[in-house]
Design a protein around this motif. Structure first.
Motif, PDB file in Angstrom:
ATOM      1  N   VAL A 137       0.860  -1.026  -0.118  1.00 41.92           N
ATOM      2  CA  VAL A 137       0.030  -0.057  -0.050  1.00 41.92           C
ATOM      3  C   VAL A 137       0.760   1.344   0.111  1.00 41.92           C
ATOM      4  O   VAL A 137       0.652   2.074  -0.725  1.00 41.92           O
ATOM      5  N   ARG A 138       1.705   1.321   0.821  1.00 42.28           N
ATOM      6  CA  ARG A 138       2.679   2.334   1.034  1.00 42.28           C
ATOM      7  C   ARG A 138       3.518   2.536  -0.294  1.00 42.28           C
ATOM      8  O   ARG A 138       3.886   3.794  -0.785  1.00 42.28           O
ATOM      9  N   ALA A 139       4.084   1.575  -0.951  1.00 47.59           N
ATOM     10  CA  ALA A 139       4.957   1.540  -2.037  1.00 47.59           C
ATOM     11  C   ALA A 139       4.080   2.113  -3.463  1.00 47.59           C
ATOM     12  O   ALA A 139       4.652   2.979  -4.053  1.00 47.59           O
ATOM     13  N   ILE A 140       2.631   1.929  -3.272  1.00 47.72           N
ATOM     14  CA  ILE A 140       1.896   2.228  -4.390  1.00 47.72           C
ATOM     15  C   ILE A 140       1.459   3.721  -4.212  1.00 47.72           C
ATOM     16  O   ILE A 140       1.524   4.518  -5.204  1.00 47.72           O
ATOM     17  N   GLU A 141       1.413   4.188  -2.992  1.00 44.58           N
ATOM     18  CA  GLU A 141       1.216   5.578  -2.556  1.00 44.58           C
ATOM     19  C   GLU A 141       2.448   6.186  -3.129  1.00 44.58           C
ATOM     20  O   GLU A 141       2.145   7.431  -3.666  1.00 44.58           O
ATOM     21  N   LYS A 142       3.595   6.099  -2.825  1.00 42.53           N
ATOM     22  CA  LYS A 142       4.906   6.447  -3.318  1.00 42.53           C
ATOM     23  C   LYS A 142       4.949   6.691  -4.617  1.00 42.53           C
ATOM     24  O   LYS A 142       5.643   7.651  -5.159  1.00 42.53           O
ATOM     25  N   LEU A 143       4.771   5.474  -5.296  1.00 44.58           N
ATOM     26  CA  LEU A 143       4.682   5.612  -6.544  1.00 44.58           C
ATOM     27  C   LEU A 143       3.854   6.676  -7.290  1.00 44.58           C
ATOM     28  O   LEU A 143       4.440   7.382  -8.249  1.00 44.58           O
ATOM     29  N   ARG A 144       2.552   6.875  -6.795  1.00 44.30           N
ATOM     30  CA  ARG A 144       1.820   7.964  -7.288  1.00 44.30           C
ATOM     31  C   ARG A 144       2.383   9.292  -6.972  1.00 44.30           C
ATOM     32  O   ARG A 144       2.260  10.177  -7.814  1.00 44.30           O
ATOM     33  N   GLU A 145       2.910   9.319  -5.782  1.00 47.06           N
ATOM     34  CA  GLU A 145       3.443  10.716  -5.333  1.00 47.06           C
ATOM     35  C   GLU A 145       4.536  11.033  -6.176  1.00 47.06           C
ATOM     36  O   GLU A 145       4.839  12.162  -6.271  1.00 47.06           O
ATOM     37  N   ASN A 146       5.335   9.937  -6.818  1.00 51.13           N
ATOM     38  CA  ASN A 146       6.433  10.427  -7.669  1.00 51.13           C
ATOM     39  C   ASN A 146       5.739  10.540  -9.122  1.00 51.13           C
ATOM     40  O   ASN A 146       6.875  10.871 -10.048  1.00 51.13           O
ATOM     41  N   GLY A 147       4.875  10.692  -9.057  1.00 50.63           N
ATOM     42  CA  GLY A 147       4.003  11.242 -10.417  1.00 50.63           C
ATOM     43  C   GLY A 147       3.866  10.049 -11.585  1.00 50.63           C
ATOM     44  O   GLY A 147       3.453  10.198 -12.551  1.00 50.63           O
ATOM     45  N   HIS A 148       3.982   8.704 -11.254  1.00 53.77           N
ATOM     46  CA  HIS A 148       3.787   7.589 -11.984  1.00 53.77           C
ATOM     47  C   HIS A 148       2.212   7.163 -11.753  1.00 53.77           C
ATOM     48  O   HIS A 148       1.381   7.664 -10.899  1.00 53.77           O
ATOM     49  N   GLN A 149       1.709   6.350 -12.741  1.00 54.09           N
ATOM     50  CA  GLN A 149       0.375   6.008 -12.804  1.00 54.09           C
ATOM     51  C   GLN A 149       0.627   4.364 -12.141  1.00 54.09           C
ATOM     52  O   GLN A 149       1.565   3.588 -12.342  1.00 54.09           O
TER      53      GLN A 149
END
Length: 268
Positions: A26-38
């Motif tokens: 969950v946290r990794a996907i949140e970070k992925l989105r925060e970094n501008g990725h889909q």
């Protein structure tokens, strides 16, 4: 770095039927989105069978029913359904060949508890509990089932080859011969659809270059998207066919597989 679109399988990749989704994923996907990725969920599950714990993950959108349904930001933008007449005929053919139909739609799943229960699959009651009011029986709804796909359960008395031959005008088939979550099941997908088709549609609609596609998966219903995507990450629990196609093999989800895989790619 160019922004990527990452497509995650559900069962065995970002969630477990009993344990849900690990916090690390969950946290990794949140970070992925925060970094501008889909971040897209790309699952064989029907939309009706996406549980609350996956609803809360920060996905950009969802591809469900192996590409037959697509939504973004909670809005359904595509939904390829089997006609109610085809659904009824499919039930009749499957039962003729001693297979057990589980009819999967965007809003409801349909099956009869008298034939689909824990003696057939140990997790049948878990599915019923997860669905809540999204479960309906086939009995009484034979002419009003709105579905995208079917999971047909194999029994010792089944003749799945004969069933598939009769249904080949309607469906393509993914066979799970005792492996993983969907063991002893034949997934029946509307002809021409797959996870790869769903990903390609998302890329076309939202102008995502193919070279920016990344997939994470573990089972044989991920083969199409592994054959399609630019970058393929297999979970540590993946099937041999998936492992063979992978560019990178990460750990399983409960040993930080999603986080480690995204870190390896430099996305988080």
């Amino acid at each position: 770095m160019r922004k990527k679109a990452v497509f995650f399988d559900a069962d065995g990749t970002v969630c477990d039927l009993e344990k849900g989704t690990p916090d690390s994923a969950v946290r990794a996907i949140e970070k992925l989105r925060e970094n501008g990725h889909q971040a897209w969920l790309c699952t064989g599950r029907s939309r009706a069978f996406v549980p609350d714990y996956l609803e809360k993950v920060a996905f950009t959108g969802m591809i469900t029913s192996c590409g037959a349904t697509i939504e973004k930001d909670g809005k359904r933008i595509f939904d390829r359904q089997v006609t109610p007449q085809e659904a009824r005929r499919s039930v009749e053919i499957l039962r003729k060949y001693k297979m057990i139909p589980v009819m999967e739609g965007p809003d409801y799943m349909y099956y009869d508890k008298a034939e689909y229960n824990n003696s057939i699959n140990w997790y049948a009651d878990i599915i019923t509990k997860t669905l809540g009011d999204k479960w309906k029986p086939i009995k009484g709804n034979e002419d009003s089932m709105f579905i995208n796909k079917i999971s047909a359960k194999i029994t010792p008395q089944s003749d799945p080859d004969a069933a598939c031959r009769e249904l080949s005008a309607y469906f393509d088939f993914i066979c799970h011969g005792g492996e993983g979550f969907a063991g002893d099941t034949i997934e029946m997908i509307p002809k021409g659809f797959s996870k790869a088709v769903g990903i390609a549609a998302v890329c076309r609609i939202f102008d995502i270059p193919w070279e920016d596609t990344v997939v994470f998966g573990d089972s044989n219903n991920d083969l199409a998207m592994f054959e399609y995507a630019a970058t393929k990450v297999a979970m540590g629990n993946a099937t041999p066919k998936i492992l063979k196609l992978a560019d990178y093999v990460t750990e399983d989800m409960f040993h930080y597989g999603i986080r480690n895989g995204l870190e390896h790619l430099g996305l988080i």
